[in-house]
Design a protein around this motif. Structure first.
Motif, PDB file in Angstrom:
ATOM      1  N   THR A 175       7.051  -3.778   0.470  1.00 17.73           N
ATOM      2  CA  THR A 175       5.725  -3.766   1.111  1.00 17.73           C
ATOM      3  C   THR A 175       4.683  -3.092   0.232  1.00 17.73           C
ATOM      4  O   THR A 175       5.029  -2.382  -0.716  1.00 17.73           O
ATOM      5  CB  THR A 175       5.800  -3.029   2.462  1.00 17.73           C
ATOM      6  OG1 THR A 175       4.522  -3.013   3.060  1.00 17.73           O
ATOM      7  CG2 THR A 175       6.289  -1.612   2.289  1.00 17.73           C
ATOM      8  N   SER A 176       3.421  -3.334   0.565  1.00 21.49           N
ATOM      9  CA  SER A 176       2.370  -2.613  -0.165  1.00 21.49           C
ATOM     10  C   SER A 176       2.029  -1.299   0.553  1.00 21.49           C
ATOM     11  O   SER A 176       1.214  -0.517   0.079  1.00 21.49           O
ATOM     12  CB  SER A 176       1.132  -3.499  -0.327  1.00 21.49           C
ATOM     13  OG  SER A 176       0.791  -4.082   0.902  1.00 21.49           O
ATOM     14  N   SER A 177       2.615  -1.067   1.717  1.00 14.94           N
ATOM     15  CA  SER A 177       2.322   0.168   2.459  1.00 14.94           C
ATOM     16  C   SER A 177       3.077   1.361   1.886  1.00 14.94           C
ATOM     17  O   SER A 177       4.268   1.256   1.602  1.00 14.94           O
ATOM     18  CB  SER A 177       2.724  -0.001   3.932  1.00 14.94           C
ATOM     19  OG  SER A 177       2.756   1.257   4.553  1.00 14.94           O
ATOM     20  N   GLU A 178       2.371   2.441   1.665  1.00 19.26           N
ATOM     21  CA  GLU A 178       3.112   3.660   1.300  1.00 19.26           C
ATOM     22  C   GLU A 178       2.880   4.740   2.352  1.00 19.26           C
ATOM     23  O   GLU A 178       2.906   5.919   2.070  1.00 19.26           O
ATOM     24  CB  GLU A 178       2.718   4.155  -0.091  1.00 19.26           C
ATOM     25  CG  GLU A 178       1.242   4.362  -0.257  1.00 19.26           C
ATOM     26  CD  GLU A 178       0.938   4.935  -1.647  1.00 19.26           C
ATOM     27  OE1 GLU A 178      -0.213   5.273  -1.870  1.00 19.26           O
ATOM     28  OE2 GLU A 178       1.877   5.036  -2.464  1.00 19.26           O
ATOM     29  N   GLU A 179       2.652   4.260   3.561  1.00 18.84           N
ATOM     30  CA  GLU A 179       2.446   5.165   4.698  1.00 18.84           C
ATOM     31  C   GLU A 179       3.765   5.869   5.006  1.00 18.84           C
ATOM     32  O   GLU A 179       4.823   5.249   5.111  1.00 18.84           O
ATOM     33  CB  GLU A 179       1.980   4.331   5.884  1.00 18.84           C
ATOM     34  CG  GLU A 179       1.346   5.081   7.009  1.00 18.84           C
ATOM     35  CD  GLU A 179       0.081   5.826   6.602  1.00 18.84           C
ATOM     36  OE1 GLU A 179      -0.432   6.524   7.462  1.00 18.84           O
ATOM     37  OE2 GLU A 179      -0.383   5.734   5.440  1.00 18.84           O
ATOM     38  N   ASP A 205       5.675   4.628   8.001  1.00 20.53           N
ATOM     39  CA  ASP A 205       6.410   3.382   7.801  1.00 20.53           C
ATOM     40  C   ASP A 205       7.747   3.650   7.123  1.00 20.53           C
ATOM     41  O   ASP A 205       8.779   3.071   7.491  1.00 20.53           O
ATOM     42  CB  ASP A 205       5.574   2.420   6.946  1.00 20.53           C
ATOM     43  CG  ASP A 205       4.426   1.811   7.748  1.00 20.53           C
ATOM     44  OD1 ASP A 205       4.458   1.953   8.997  1.00 20.53           O
ATOM     45  OD2 ASP A 205       3.520   1.208   7.146  1.00 20.53           O
ATOM     46  N   ARG A 243       7.930   0.009  -2.724  1.00 19.15           N
ATOM     47  CA  ARG A 243       6.498  -0.204  -2.616  1.00 19.15           C
ATOM     48  C   ARG A 243       6.074  -1.123  -3.758  1.00 19.15           C
ATOM     49  O   ARG A 243       6.337  -0.826  -4.927  1.00 19.15           O
ATOM     50  CB  ARG A 243       5.786   1.151  -2.722  1.00 19.15           C
ATOM     51  CG  ARG A 243       4.335   1.050  -2.387  1.00 19.15           C
ATOM     52  CD  ARG A 243       3.608   2.343  -2.785  1.00 19.15           C
ATOM     53  NE  ARG A 243       2.208   2.019  -3.003  1.00 19.15           N
ATOM     54  CZ  ARG A 243       1.455   2.549  -3.948  1.00 19.15           C
ATOM     55  NH1 ARG A 243       1.961   3.439  -4.775  1.00 19.15           N
ATOM     56  NH2 ARG A 243       0.203   2.200  -4.071  1.00 19.15           N
TER      57      ARG A 243
END
Lengths: 150, 584
Positions: A96-100, A103, A117
């Protein structure tokens, strides 16, 4: 090796094209099945919906799961997969592109096997895909098939 | 007029008693001398009157002497006991002799003590009169009471009463002689001698005086009361006037041949004298009363004035009290209003806070989404540019290759910007801690990192000791990291670069920390732009950077409640100041 299918769950066709290219340039020759949303991914894996006629014996060797998906999002897909016995130990790599942070935590809690990521820089992305293929498709011993055979 | 004096000399009664005692003793001597010398006229005064009996004289001598000594206070305990015994004997002697003519038992031993053959009419001259004996009995009891010195009101009154009785008896007998009426001085039995009557008069007065002014009847005459004052004047006046009138009447009318004329003349004269006396006394009394009334009126007026003054003072006090109460009530009301306003303000602030929190949250999710969603297309651009370079490089000339490189460079810059934005938005979201932080230590570590990453640079670093602040350690690390990075960067073209981390001398308020460099500096005209995100004062090719660093610093300092500001001049260097808590 050809029989080892990779399921790529990705809604963005551009991302899909880039990922497929990265796999190709890194000599990953496995068949890649693409599901464009969470429902399709679940249908494929559980043999339901438009994939009802698929042989459930044929489990992908690896699932590359995006989180930001239409209809059913990635984390929900993961939760349902882990709830089904046959897919409960299926290797799932979140891509995913999320680095939250949230998540990451939720993903691992729901039983993701890895969390990657996507770097913006394609060279680094391609390198990540190369490592991924090498590890999960060559080095890693896939889990045995579970559940009732129909 | 002395009778109107309010107070009497304290020893007046004592003096009167002493004089009376001396008089009594004098009469006693007179009686004794007359009896023993035979010159009877010494105590009989007139040849046809009876003289004082020897026993009577002795009794007077004893009682007079005892009363004198008692009044002078010169009786010792033994002497007092003796005096009491003697007094009892005198009283008993008096009682027995007064009972003699009634029961006739010959209890009297007078004849043995004072044998006599001389007769006065039908009686012996040297025999005590039963009346005299009885008065001695009364006087003896009286003196005994005085000697006992029991300070009881009833006893004192009894003493006064007995003394008055003795006086009265003496008086009656004396009157008998003055009016030539033997019945009054015991003519039927043995008569009372004139000298005896006088001595009794004195003894009685002495006993009354000895009983003191607190005892009746003196009590009625003593003191500042109007009653006592009037009694003091009119009692002697009327008694004296009546006696004088009767006596004068007896002797004056005898001078006139015409008895009716004599009586008329006497009445006229006496009326004149009495009238004059009454007029004088009345005037004096009237004056005294007027004075008293005037004094009373004055006292009343003074009192009235005082009451008015007090009332006025009270009214003033009351007024000021009312005023004060009013002020207090007003103040109270103000406080209530202020409180109300404060509550409203607090409510507003709370509402604002809630709104602000909501807005912050929205901003967070927005900036997160933006940075997140910006990254996805950027990756696609970068990815396909890369694909173009790798797959189609043979179809691109050098210009095409250059364009491609520019695209790739800018996607990279864009990524950095997004990352910085993410850091900035995270800073706002994270929980903040507050603890003691050694800024000098952090600065030292960061300096070491900088030197390591850029070993060719020669930079003089000065870090002041004791740079202790209070705040979130990791956030303050980001602050110093940005400031030192900037200082390092902007001194890059200086031959003798110098970076200083310190704090201003302590004053009131929070400590002011600073990072100073002697680098490129900036134009103070743009100082407001310095801390805005993506604001840059230098060209990219001059000094690299994305313009988020100082915005991040400002965000962190503001989260600490502090202030951050900068000073500088072009090519003179820059100073960034900051505090970790509010100023003022």
């Amino acid at each position: 090796m050809d029989k080892k299918v990779i399921l790529l769950v990705e809604d963005d066709p551009d991302d899909e094209a880039l990922t497929l290219r990265a796999l190709k340039t890194n000599n990953v020759r496995n068949k890649v099945v693409v599901a464009q949303d969470g429902v399709e991914a679940l249908d494929y894996l559980l043999g339901t919906g438009k994939h009802a006629d698929r042989d459930p014996e044929e489990m992908p060797v690896l699932v590359l799961l995006d989180l930001n998906l239409p209809k059913v999002d990635g984390l929900e897909v993961l939760r349902r997969l882990r709830a089904e016995e046959r897919t409960s130990i299926l290797p799932v790599v979140i891509l995913t592109s999320s680095e939250e942070e949230q998540d990451l935590i939720k993903g691992y809690k729901l039983g993701a096997n890895s969390y990657i990521r996507k770097p913006v820089n394609f060279i680094r992305f391609a390198e990540a895909i190369k490592q991924l293929g090498l590890y999960w498709l060559v080095l890693n011993e896939p889990p045995p098939l579970l559940g009732n055979k129909r | 007029m002395p009778a109107f004096r309010d107070t009497l000399p304290t020893d007046l009664f004592k003096r009167v008693a002493i004089i009376c005692c001396v008089g009594v003793i004098g009469f006693a001597f007179l009686g004794l001398v007359s009896q023993y010398s035979g010159v009877l006229v010494l105590s009989s005064i007139r040849p046809n009157y009876i003289p004082m009996a020897a026993s009577t004289a002795w009794c007077f001598l004893l009682l007079g002497a005892i009363l004198l000594l008692e009044t002078l206070g010169s009786l010792s305990a033994w002497a007092r006991a003796g005096a009491k015994t003697v007094t009892v004997l005198v009283a008993v002697f008096g009682l027995l002799n007064s009972l003699e003519p009634i029961i006739d038992v010959g209890l009297s031993f007078e004849e043995k003590l004072f044998p006599t053959t001389q007769r006065f009419g039908e009686v012996f001259t040297n025999r005590i009169s039963p009346l005299t004996a009885f008065i001695f009995f009364l006087a003896g009891i009286n003196l005994l009471l005085i000697l006992r010195r029991k300070d009881q009101t009833i006893i004192r009154h009894l003493e006064g009463f007995l003394g008055f009785l003795v006086t009265t008896c003496g008086f009656i007998c004396t009157m008998g002689y003055l009016f030539g009426t033997p019945l009054l001085y015991g003519g039927a039995v043995i008569p009372v001698a004139l000298s005896t009557a006088g001595a009794f008069l004195l003894l009685g007065v002495g006993l009354v005086a000895g009983a003191g002014p607190e005892a009746l009847p003196l009590q009625l005459l003593v003191g500042p009361s109007t009653r006592a004052k009037l009694l003091r004047v009119f009692l002697p006046l009327t008694v004296g006037a009546i006696l004088l009138q009767s006596l004068l009447h007896k002797y004056v009318t005898a001078l006139f041949r015409n008895q009716a004329l004599g009586a008329a003349m006497f009445a006229l004269g006496f009326a004149l004298i009495t009238g004059g006396l009454v007029a004088v006394v009345g005037r004096a009394l009237g004056r005294a009363l007027e004075r008293a009334e005037a004094a009373l009126i004055q006292a009343h007026n003074e009192l009235e004035q005082k009451v008015q003054e007090r009332t006025a003072a009270l009214i003033t006090a009351n007024n000021s009290l009312q005023k004060e109460i009013g002020e207090r009530q007003r103040a109270e009301k103000e406080i209530l209003e202020l409180n109300q306003r404060l509550k409203e303000r607090l409510r507003e602030i709370m509402e604002k806070k809630v709104q602000l929190e909501a807005a912050n949250k929205e901003l967070e999710s927005f900036s997160y989404a933006v940075s997140h969603d910006l990254r996805a297309p950027l990756r696609i651009i970068d990815g396909f540019s890369q694909a173009l370079r790798e797959d189609c490089s043979d179809k691109l000339d050098s210009q095409g290759q250059d364009y491609l490189m520019r695209i790739l460079r800018n996607t990279q810059r864009m990524e950095e910007l997004i990352d910085s934005l993410l850091v900035l938005s995270r800073l706002t979201r994270r929980e903040m801690r507050r603890e003691k932080v050694d800024l000098g230590e952090i600065a030292q570590k960061l300096t070491d990192n900088l030197r390591e990453s850029d070993p060719q640079r020669q930079v003089e670093m000065v870090i002041a000791p004791g740079l202790e602040g209070e705040g979130d350690p990791s956030m303050l690390r980001v602050v110093l990291e940005n400031l030192l990075d900037n200082a390092w960067k902007f001194t890059g073209k200086k031959a003798e670069a110098r970076i200083e981390v310190g704090a201003l001398p302590k004053k009131d308020g929070p400590r002011v920390f600073y990072v100073r460099d002697n680098g490129a500096g900036f134009d103070m005209a743009f100082k407001d732009k310095l801390f805005g995100a993506f604001q840059r004062l230098h060209g990219k090719d001059e000094f690299p950077g994305n313009g988020v660093g100082l915005a991040t610093v400002q965000r962190i300092i503001h989260r600490h409640g502090g202030r951050v500001w900068a000073e500088g001049a072009v090519d003179q260097g820059a100073v960034v100041y900051f505090t970790l808590s509010p100023i003022g």
